[in-house]
Enzyme design. Sequence first.
Site, PDB file in Angstrom:
ATOM      1  N   PHE A 119     -10.516  -5.325   7.052  1.00 45.85           N
ATOM      2  CA  PHE A 119      -9.781  -4.088   7.339  1.00 45.85           C
ATOM      3  C   PHE A 119      -9.269  -3.525   6.032  1.00 45.85           C
ATOM      4  O   PHE A 119      -8.518  -4.183   5.309  1.00 45.85           O
ATOM      5  CB  PHE A 119      -8.593  -4.336   8.288  1.00 45.85           C
ATOM      6  CG  PHE A 119      -7.886  -3.051   8.639  1.00 45.85           C
ATOM      7  CD1 PHE A 119      -8.351  -2.245   9.672  1.00 45.85           C
ATOM      8  CD2 PHE A 119      -6.787  -2.617   7.914  1.00 45.85           C
ATOM      9  CE1 PHE A 119      -7.731  -1.034   9.977  1.00 45.85           C
ATOM     10  CE2 PHE A 119      -6.155  -1.406   8.211  1.00 45.85           C
ATOM     11  CZ  PHE A 119      -6.626  -0.622   9.249  1.00 45.85           C
ATOM     12  N   ASP A 168      -8.609  -6.676  -2.133  1.00 38.04           N
ATOM     13  CA  ASP A 168      -7.599  -5.932  -1.392  1.00 38.04           C
ATOM     14  C   ASP A 168      -6.455  -6.903  -1.112  1.00 38.04           C
ATOM     15  O   ASP A 168      -6.538  -7.750  -0.225  1.00 38.04           O
ATOM     16  CB  ASP A 168      -8.234  -5.403  -0.090  1.00 38.04           C
ATOM     17  CG  ASP A 168      -7.236  -4.675   0.794  1.00 38.04           C
ATOM     18  OD1 ASP A 168      -6.027  -4.869   0.609  1.00 38.04           O
ATOM     19  OD2 ASP A 168      -7.683  -3.932   1.688  1.00 38.04           O
ATOM     20  N   LYS A 213       1.690  -1.769   1.035  1.00 39.41           N
ATOM     21  CA  LYS A 213       2.603  -2.407   1.992  1.00 39.41           C
ATOM     22  C   LYS A 213       3.953  -2.776   1.369  1.00 39.41           C
ATOM     23  O   LYS A 213       4.819  -1.941   1.248  1.00 39.41           O
ATOM     24  CB  LYS A 213       1.920  -3.616   2.628  1.00 39.41           C
ATOM     25  CG  LYS A 213       0.898  -3.207   3.699  1.00 39.41           C
ATOM     26  CD  LYS A 213       0.658  -4.312   4.676  1.00 39.41           C
ATOM     27  CE  LYS A 213      -0.368  -3.989   5.738  1.00 39.41           C
ATOM     28  NZ  LYS A 213       0.137  -3.247   6.885  1.00 39.41           N
TER      29      LYS A 213
END
Length: 409
Positions: A142, A227, A256
Amino acid sequence: MSTPAIASPALAERATAVLMDTYAQRPLALRSGQGVHVTDIDGRELIDLVAGIAVNILGHNHPALVRAVADQAATLIHTSNLYYTEPQLDLAELLIASAFPSRVFFCNSGAEANEAAIKIARKWGRMHRDGAHVIICAQGAFHGRTLGALAATANPRYREPFEPLPKGFVHVPYNDVGAFEAAIDGDTCAVMLEPIEGESGVVPLEPGKLTEIRRLCDERDVLLILDEIQTGMGRTGRWWAHQHEQAVPDVMTVAKSLGGGVPIGAVLAAPRADVFEPGDHGSTFGGGPLACAAAVAVMRTVEREGLVAHAAEAGDYLAESLSALRDRGAPIAGVRGRGLMLGIGLTSDIARDVAAAALDAGLIINAIGTRTLRVVPPLIITRDEIDEALARLGTAFDAVAAAAREDGA
Ligand code: PLP
């Protein structure tokens, strides 16, 4: 199971009228937070093991972050990237010192960070590999919801409604280094993956695999993009998950928890991959002083409070406590992940029911799919708070079991 009656129905009605239907919102309306606790609009206190989906690493209302945001807001909020500001440079220096020799591009979210990484890989392929442009990604990956990041994402449920997506992305089995090797050809410019796949259920790369993939990228002369949007900032017990192995990426994406809740993303590129020139990429808001001051405060607080080591210890304690809960009969099949990024595998398809019952019991926990609960709490969580959270999780398991007995009766 019944829906927990803990949110004002009036808010849900207002939301249906005015918000697009993109999120399956829980029946919970939050008003304030303090540490690992949040309070809903009816005054109920809950323990927050989701932390804004792996974002609020300092918990809620941490004085260092509140002060940094308030001071910066009173000084200078936004300038554009046409000028220099100190918070941006302070943050870039801190990020580089925590990671590897590199330079930084700032943006506002994880998807944007991955878009920038994809553009870096494409430009690098054009400059150094005869126009190679294909990025090898992992099944289960994702990487975000914008079109490029979505093309790198594997889940057909997220992809199909928006096809055709940009071409040049191939997906191979996550833990299968041979599959990555077989997929690399003359058109490949990069391999892109998460050290632990978060959104597909907290699925870690097996030990040693990242080192093997790094070696493979060197041998075949392609970039390695990691990532670390969910795994980074100390959550797994190192500043960056790749530091558990000596597998340094060429490009790393961050977002995040970087701003502790204030939106910000970043891309780090090692000298080999540092190919952007003026005009190649940009962002009006990216790296603005407000978000950068917040992120500087987050990084300094993580360092000052020893939260990276604490995440490792607290994560071990949490994993052991979950095993003990299983031994006492809870429907837990196993625990995956590292540090304070854990996935609780369940023995049957009750994840959503347990997450709903947990809200009733005063606990916020995230169901992924039908059989996994994700735990990504603030890194400041204490042993006592873990004990209390797991007591509430136990109550939720009991409630689901009781409801199943009633249904069966
Ligand atoms: N990459 C990973 C590994 C993520 O977990 C996420 C979000 O869950 C993203 C990218 C996308 O980040 P954002 O929602 O900030 O665009």
